[in-house]
Structures are given as structure tokens and as C-alpha cells.
Scaffold this motif. Structure first.
Motif, mmCIF file in Angstrom:
data_model
loop_
_atom_site.group_PDB
_atom_site.id
_atom_site.type_symbol
_atom_site.label_atom_id
_atom_site.label_comp_id
_atom_site.label_asym_id
_atom_site.label_seq_id
_atom_site.Cartn_x
_atom_site.Cartn_y
_atom_site.Cartn_z
ATOM 1 N N ASN A 40 0.842 -1.195 0.000
ATOM 2 C CA ASN A 40 0.000 0.000 0.000
ATOM 3 C C ASN A 40 0.879 1.248 0.000
ATOM 4 O O ASN A 40 0.512 2.275 0.537
ATOM 5 N N THR A 74 -7.108 3.619 -8.453
ATOM 6 C CA THR A 74 -6.389 4.828 -8.066
ATOM 7 C C THR A 74 -4.880 4.611 -7.991
ATOM 8 O O THR A 74 -4.099 5.444 -8.435
ATOM 9 N N SER A 75 -4.464 3.472 -7.439
ATOM 10 C CA SER A 75 -3.052 3.272 -7.093
ATOM 11 C C SER A 75 -2.131 3.089 -8.285
ATOM 12 O O SER A 75 -0.982 3.492 -8.259
ATOM 13 N N GLN A 149 2.918 0.781 -5.321
ATOM 14 C CA GLN A 149 1.856 1.539 -5.972
ATOM 15 C C GLN A 149 2.454 2.774 -6.635
ATOM 16 O O GLN A 149 3.414 3.357 -6.133
ATOM 17 N N ASP A 153 -2.564 4.359 -2.188
ATOM 18 C CA ASP A 153 -3.964 4.062 -1.884
ATOM 19 C C ASP A 153 -3.951 3.138 -0.672
ATOM 20 O O ASP A 153 -3.656 1.946 -0.796
ATOM 21 N N ASN A 156 -6.840 0.150 -0.992
ATOM 22 C CA ASN A 156 -6.762 -0.899 -2.009
ATOM 23 C C ASN A 156 -5.306 -1.215 -2.335
ATOM 24 O O ASN A 156 -4.618 -0.414 -2.959
#
Length: 173
Positions: A40, A74-75, A149, A153, A156
Motif C-alpha cells: 500500500n 487509483t493506485s 503503488q 492508496d 486498495n
């Protein structure tokens, strides 16, 4: 020696041989991601399993297959093959495939760009393939797949999937 002892010894030798397949076997290295691993963070993290020791002055052709999952769109993704310091030659091609829309998302063929990053329009399973050639210099070290990432995010995660693998073949001059 009776047949039971012969069978046990044969199985022990076979097991010892099979345990070595994940390491160097002659001129071929093979490594396998044994469990899912998540991130993350935008900071690149080493894969627990996709790393191979390169001796000084060795040359290898390599192929990696890296399935991964994006928990959200998003990531995005970020991957890198971290090489030993002093690599004297590197050329590689990397492809990211989005099976949801059956499309090739990114292709990089470069000797200097080692970070492969971008965004995908769909969450879910995707794959990265990398093939290339590396000539190590005088400093031995690990070639390690790193991942993270592209944009953080915290909800997620990006998941490097179990079953990701790398095969390296020594090239003789």
C-alpha cells in the motif's frame, strides 16, 4: 539392504534434488513467488522470493512472469528490477497486460529506464512480463523484483501474486 530402506533412500535423494530446483542448477536459475505479497506504498518493496544472485562478470538472459492484482484503479502499479551496482549492460522489454479489456497497456524497451509504472482503468488481475539481457560487472549482487503503488492508496493494495516466477539462463561468451 532391503527394498524399504532402498525406497526411503531413493525418496530422500529425490527430495534433496527437488529442493535445489529453486536455486542455481548449472547455467539456469529459477525462482517462484511462494505466497501473495501486498503493498500500500509508493516506496518500492523487494519481492520475498523473486531475487537471484548474480556473480561478478556473468551475463544472463531473463524472463519474468508476474501476475498482480490492483484492489482499486487509483493506485496504479510500479515495478523495477533492481540490479547489482556496476552492471555493464542491460536491455529489457516489459509488457503490462490488462486481461479485462484484453489490451497491452505498456511496453518499455530501454537500457536505462528500470522503473515500469502506470495506471490501469480497471481493478482486478493483470500481468507483467519482462524479458531482457544483463551483463554484470565486477560486483556480485542480487537481481530483485521490486513493486509498489504508483499513487498511494491505503485502502486498495497492489498484490504480487503467488506463482510469479523468473527464469534466468547464463549466456556463455
Amino acid at each position: 539392504m532391503n527394498n524399504t530402506i532402498k525406497t526411503i533412500l531413493s525418496l530422500a535423494l529425490l527430495t534433496a534434488f527437488l529442493l535445489q530446483l529453486g536455486s542455481r542448477t548449472g547455467s539456469v536459475y529459477t525462482v517462484y513467488q511462494t505466497a501473495d505479497q501486498t503493498s500500500n506504498s509508493t516506496t518500492l518493496a523487494d519481492s520475498n522470493d523473486l531475487k537471484v544472485w548474480l556473480n561478478a562478470n556473468e551475463k544472463f538472459a531473463y524472463n519474468l512472469f508476474v501476475p498482480f492484482n490492483l484492489g482499486g484503479i487509483t493506485s496504479g502499479y510500479k515495478f523495477q528490477l533492481n540490479m547489482p551496482s556496476g552492471v555493464t549492460f542491460l536491455i529489457q522489454e516489459a509488457n503490462v497486460i490488462n486481461p479485462t479489456s484484453i489490451s497491452l497497456v505498456a511496453v518499455r524497451i530501454d537500457a536505462t529506464v528500470t522503473v515500469i509504472n502506470g495506471a490501469l482503468a480497471t481493478a482486478g488481475d493483470h500481468s507483467l512480463t519482462i524479458q531482457g539481457t544483463v551483463q554484470n560487472g565486477s560486483t556480485a549482487g542480487y537481481m530483485t523484483l521490486q513493486f509498489g503503488q504508483n499513487v498511494q492508496d491505503l485502502v486498495n493494495a497492489l498484490t504480487l501474486k503467488k506463482g510469479s516466477n523468473a527464469i534466468l539462463t547464463r549466456i556463455n561468451n
